[in-house]
Design a protein around this motif. Structure first.
Motif, PDB file in Angstrom:
ATOM      1  N   ALA A 279       0.680  -1.165  -0.017  1.00 28.65           N
ATOM      2  CA  ALA A 279       0.109  -0.085  -0.036  1.00 28.65           C
ATOM      3  C   ALA A 279       0.750   1.270   0.037  1.00 28.65           C
ATOM      4  N   LEU A 280       2.174   1.312   0.799  1.00 30.25           N
ATOM      5  CA  LEU A 280       2.865   2.217   0.708  1.00 30.25           C
ATOM      6  C   LEU A 280       3.689   2.443  -0.783  1.00 30.25           C
ATOM      7  N   GLY A 281       3.490   1.622  -1.643  1.00 27.61           N
ATOM      8  CA  GLY A 281       4.153   1.802  -2.760  1.00 27.61           C
ATOM      9  C   GLY A 281       5.406   1.028  -2.894  1.00 27.61           C
ATOM     10  N   ALA A 282       5.611   0.094  -2.142  1.00 33.04           N
ATOM     11  CA  ALA A 282       6.907  -0.955  -2.311  1.00 33.04           C
ATOM     12  C   ALA A 282       7.002  -1.543  -3.398  1.00 33.04           C
ATOM     13  N   THR A 283       8.126  -1.510  -4.162  1.00 29.48           N
ATOM     14  CA  THR A 283       8.244  -2.630  -5.208  1.00 29.48           C
ATOM     15  C   THR A 283       8.450  -3.850  -4.767  1.00 29.48           C
ATOM     16  N   TYR A 286      11.701  -4.192  -3.648  1.00 28.11           N
ATOM     17  CA  TYR A 286      11.876  -3.732  -2.204  1.00 28.11           C
ATOM     18  C   TYR A 286      11.558  -4.755  -1.217  1.00 28.11           C
ATOM     19  N   PRO A 360      -1.934  -6.839  -3.129  1.00 31.48           N
ATOM     20  CA  PRO A 360      -1.776  -6.114  -2.001  1.00 31.48           C
ATOM     21  C   PRO A 360      -3.293  -5.996  -1.079  1.00 31.48           C
ATOM     22  N   VAL A 361      -4.178  -6.202  -1.927  1.00 29.68           N
ATOM     23  CA  VAL A 361      -5.639  -5.933  -1.108  1.00 29.68           C
ATOM     24  C   VAL A 361      -5.751  -7.278  -0.319  1.00 29.68           C
TER      25      VAL A 361
ATOM     26  N   HIS B  52     -10.041   0.975  -3.178  1.00 25.77           N
ATOM     27  CA  HIS B  52      -8.653   0.154  -3.692  1.00 25.77           C
ATOM     28  C   HIS B  52      -8.465   0.417  -5.029  1.00 25.77           C
ATOM     29  N   MET B  57      -4.613   0.078  -5.762  1.00 27.05           N
ATOM     30  CA  MET B  57      -4.263  -1.356  -4.997  1.00 27.05           C
ATOM     31  C   MET B  57      -4.660  -2.353  -5.833  1.00 27.05           C
ATOM     32  N   ALA B  58      -5.812  -2.071  -6.565  1.00 26.38           N
ATOM     33  CA  ALA B  58      -6.588  -3.362  -7.325  1.00 26.38           C
ATOM     34  C   ALA B  58      -6.599  -3.003  -8.983  1.00 26.38           C
ATOM     35  N   ASP B  77       2.177  -3.352 -12.829  1.00 28.11           N
ATOM     36  CA  ASP B  77       2.452  -3.082 -11.282  1.00 28.11           C
ATOM     37  C   ASP B  77       3.400  -2.464 -10.735  1.00 28.11           C
ATOM     38  N   VAL B  78       4.454  -2.021 -11.487  1.00 33.35           N
ATOM     39  CA  VAL B  78       5.720  -1.543 -11.124  1.00 33.35           C
ATOM     40  C   VAL B  78       5.275   0.104 -11.196  1.00 33.35           C
ATOM     41  N   ALA B  81       2.614   0.871  -8.548  1.00 31.97           N
ATOM     42  CA  ALA B  81       3.226   1.193  -7.231  1.00 31.97           C
ATOM     43  C   ALA B  81       4.277   2.316  -7.094  1.00 31.97           C
ATOM     44  N   LYS B  82       4.503   3.021  -8.179  1.00 31.14           N
ATOM     45  CA  LYS B  82       5.135   4.492  -8.131  1.00 31.14           C
ATOM     46  C   LYS B  82       3.997   5.492  -7.626  1.00 31.14           C
ATOM     47  N   ARG B  84       1.373   4.899  -6.151  1.00 28.31           N
ATOM     48  CA  ARG B  84       0.827   4.765  -4.878  1.00 28.31           C
ATOM     49  C   ARG B  84       2.005   5.268  -3.764  1.00 28.31           C
ATOM     50  N   ARG B  85       3.113   5.281  -4.168  1.00 28.21           N
ATOM     51  CA  ARG B  85       4.040   5.751  -3.030  1.00 28.21           C
ATOM     52  C   ARG B  85       4.275   7.346  -3.422  1.00 28.21           C
ATOM     53  N   PHE B  90      -2.408   6.260   2.142  1.00 29.06           N
ATOM     54  CA  PHE B  90      -3.814   5.641   2.530  1.00 29.06           C
ATOM     55  C   PHE B  90      -3.694   5.510   4.027  1.00 29.06           C
ATOM     56  N   ILE B 109       9.979   4.259   7.142  1.00 29.69           N
ATOM     57  CA  ILE B 109       9.834   3.236   6.196  1.00 29.69           C
ATOM     58  C   ILE B 109       8.828   3.860   5.034  1.00 29.69           C
ATOM     59  N   ALA B 110       8.129   4.592   5.104  1.00 29.41           N
ATOM     60  CA  ALA B 110       7.193   5.151   4.106  1.00 29.41           C
ATOM     61  C   ALA B 110       8.136   6.082   3.378  1.00 29.41           C
ATOM     62  N   GLN B 112      11.528   5.979   3.383  1.00 29.23           N
ATOM     63  CA  GLN B 112      12.381   5.201   2.449  1.00 29.23           C
ATOM     64  C   GLN B 112      11.750   4.661   1.028  1.00 29.23           C
ATOM     65  N   ILE B 113      10.712   3.985   1.239  1.00 31.50           N
ATOM     66  CA  ILE B 113      10.291   3.676  -0.100  1.00 31.50           C
ATOM     67  C   ILE B 113       9.929   4.634  -1.012  1.00 31.50           C
TER      68      ILE B 113
END
Lengths: 367, 225
Positions: A279-283, A286, A360-361, B52, B57-58, B77-78, B81-82, B84-85, B90, B109-110, B112-113
């Motif tokens: 959810a935080l966007g980790a690949t 990662y 993720p969900v 989501h 997320m979905a 997906d990659v 994810a980009k 999302r971050r 969320f 952590i958030a 760093q990601i």
């Protein structure tokens, strides 16, 4: 990421401890087994080399591992060997292996003629007592004497005979136990038979030539150069090396499986946390890195514990069994560490791959 | 105004056994920059699934989701994810903090990601002060009250300065006093920082905090239609 890996290690203490222990045992098994083998072979080789002879002349079919030899040859071969060009001195020796008086499985006895043994360079340095004179005289080295609490004039029963310890030798030359050649021949019911001849050449440059001449003159008989004894001994011990390899592979496999299981259960336990990372966007990379970092951290701690355990085992073995030599070399310390890291890394790959592929969900909703 | 999020005929169908469940059906909506929107409806009406989908997320079964003009329903997906971050923060009903880490570490952590491992500790302190928890930086989640945990979760959502905060029932696990604090914290963030927020809730009272309300029923938006 390092914080997360470290926090996860301290969160599940039992899992962490079991994993660390598995890696530590892997490292200890490797280091101790290799150390025992290397230590024993090096010790034997060093003691043979320190006799000072240039060539070991052995009967057909014999092994470089003297304790395995049951082959004998006639002692009158000495006359032919001594007349070979370039040969300075020859000492006939009969060897026997006894399970008595400790050691790693036992000890080799050398039956020698002290004068001839001395002529090939076998300088038996006495710390106490005298040289072999009487039929049932025995010399033992200091390490064997201390390990068995033996003193001068003590009686030792060997080969159904009572021997008297007449001298304590400095450690490191040939066998740990010496008796007279004829005594051992008679005890073994092998009169005029010997196990090997130590040959001294007139000069170091002639050793190769003399060995060739001997092999030519005595077809089927073996010559073993003293300076190459360590390498040849290691080669002769292929069976032991294969055994060690098998144990090493099993140790690596067990460690790999424990890390795999530990990391796999971690992934199951922490499915929700992986969902948060997603959810935080980790690949995927990662997440793989996070899991692998944790496994590698586990492995590093396990490796360090394994080193400590190995040195503790080395100290314990040396104190409990003084006749056993165990050598933990820097090369094997590094190699064992690399093997530990590799097994930890490989063990974490599948769990990390699974974690990275989680939806993720679904991961976030995991109960 | 500038729509930062837009959906077109959004549908999500889950297959359970041999039955298709239409969790989201034909949803068309837009969120403008700086808006505070609540999506309200009974449990199981598809609110969370919609969130989501909006947050990448979905993947939708059909239809499209645009964030700043980028169709996130068709990207890899990659790339999702980009998005999302970098664009989304969320906030979840169950806080979803890392229980083994302190508040500060949860924010780290958030960060760093999002920032290739770089952490701005000053920014973390500022955000924690913004949610009123500057003195709880080193507390782990279990050392905090439920309300405080949710405020840490809001701080984490804010730490990368997202385009949009998607809050899924953020008061669902809180008592009325903490619910009130969290809702008004979100309101303040929207009013004072211009933070765009989408609040998912089944609570009609909570939904009133938003400037605009979207009602859902059976996977469909029923008001405004």
């Amino acid at each position: 990421m390092a914080n997360l890996a470290l926090a996860n290690l301290t969160k599940r203490k039992t899992r962490t401890l079991v994993s660390i222990l598995a890696v530590a045992i892997e490292i200890t098994l490797i280091l101790v087994l290799i150390g025992l083998t290397k230590g024993t072979l090096n010790d034997v080789a060093a003691r043979i080399q320190s006799i000072g002879a240039d060539i070991l002349f052995l009967p057909p079919g014999s092994s470089s591992i003297l304790s395995l030899n049951n082959y004998f040859m006639h002692s009158n071969l000495k006359e032919s060997i001594i007349t070979t060009e370039g040969v300075k001195a020859v000492s006939p020796v009969i060897t026997w292996f006894t399970n008595k008086l400790g050691g790693m499985g036992g000890n080799i006895i050398f039956g020698i003629d002290p004068k001839e043994f001395n002529n090939v360079g076998g300088k038996l340095e006495l710390l106490r007592g005298t040289s072999l004179q009487g039929e049932y005289d025995m010399l033992v080295d200091r390490r064997l004497a201390e390990a068995n609490n033996l003193h001068l004039n003590d009686q030792v029963e060997l080969l159904n005979r009572q021997f008297t310890i007449v001298g304590i030798l400095k450690v490191g030359v040939g066998a740990r136990i010496y008796i007279l050649l004829t005594t051992l021949q008679n005890a073994l019911n092998e009169p005029n038979r010997v196990s090997l001849f130590f040959v001294k050449c007139q000069s170091a440059e002639l050793v190769g030539e003399v060995a060739s001449r001997l092999e030519k003159s005595f077809p089927g008989y073996k010559t073993q150069l003293s300076e190459a004894y360590a390498e040849d001994l290691a080669e002769s011990a292929q069976g032991i090396n294969q055994f060690i390899s098998a144990i090493t592979v099993i140790a690596i496999l067990v460690s790999f499986l424990v890390i795999l299981l530990a990391m796999y259960t971690t992934i199951i336990e922490r499915t929700r946390e992986i969902g948060i990372l997603k959810a935080l966007g980790a690949t995927k990379a990662y997440i793989v890195k996070a899991i692998v970092t944790e496994a590698v951290a586990l492995s590093i701690i396990g490796i360090l514990c394994g080193y400590l355990l190995s040195f503790a085992a080395q100290t314990w073995i040396s104190n409990t069994y003084p006749l056993i030599t165990i050598i933990i070399t820097p090369t094997w310390i590094i190699l064992a560490g690399i093997l530990g890291l590799v097994s930890g890394f490989l063990g974490s790959l599948y769990p990390s791959y699974r974690a990275a592929r989680l939806d993720p969900v679904e991961a976030l909703n995991y109960e | 105004m500038n729509k930062i999020l837009r959906t077109e005929n959004l549908e999500k169908v889950y297959r359970v056994g041999k039955i298709d469940i239409h969790a989201v059906q034909g949803v068309n909506l837009g969120i403008e920059k700086g808006e505070f929107v609540s999506i309200v409806g009974p449990s199981g009406c598809g609110k969370s699934t919609l969130l989501h989908l909006m947050g990448g997320m979905a993947k939708p079964t059909t239809g499209r989701v645009f964030i700043e003009g980028i169709d996130i329903s068709t990207i890899s997906d990659v790339k999702r994810a980009k998005i999302r971050r970098e664009k989304i923060g969320f906030v979840f009903q169950r806080f979803n903090l890392f229980s083994a880490l302190s508040s500060q570490q949860n924010l780290e952590i958030a960060m760093q990601i999002c920032r290739n491992g770089n952490v701005d500790h000053q920014r973390i302190k500022e955000i924690m002060a913004l949610v009123g928890l500057e003195n709880k930086l080193h507390h782990k989640p279990l050392e905090l009250s439920m309300g405080e945990q949710q405020r840490v979760a809001i701080a984490r959502a804010l730490v990368n300065d997202p385009l949009l905060i998607l809050a899924d029932e953020p008061t669902g696990n809180l008592d009325s006093e903490n619910s009130y604090r969290v809702l008004y914290l979100l309101k303040d963030l929207n009013r004072n920082l211009g933070q765009t927020i989408v609040l998912i809730t089944h609570n009609q009272e909570a939904s009133k905090i938003a400037d605009r309300k979207i009602k859902m029923k059976d996977g469909m938006v029923i008001s405004p239609s």
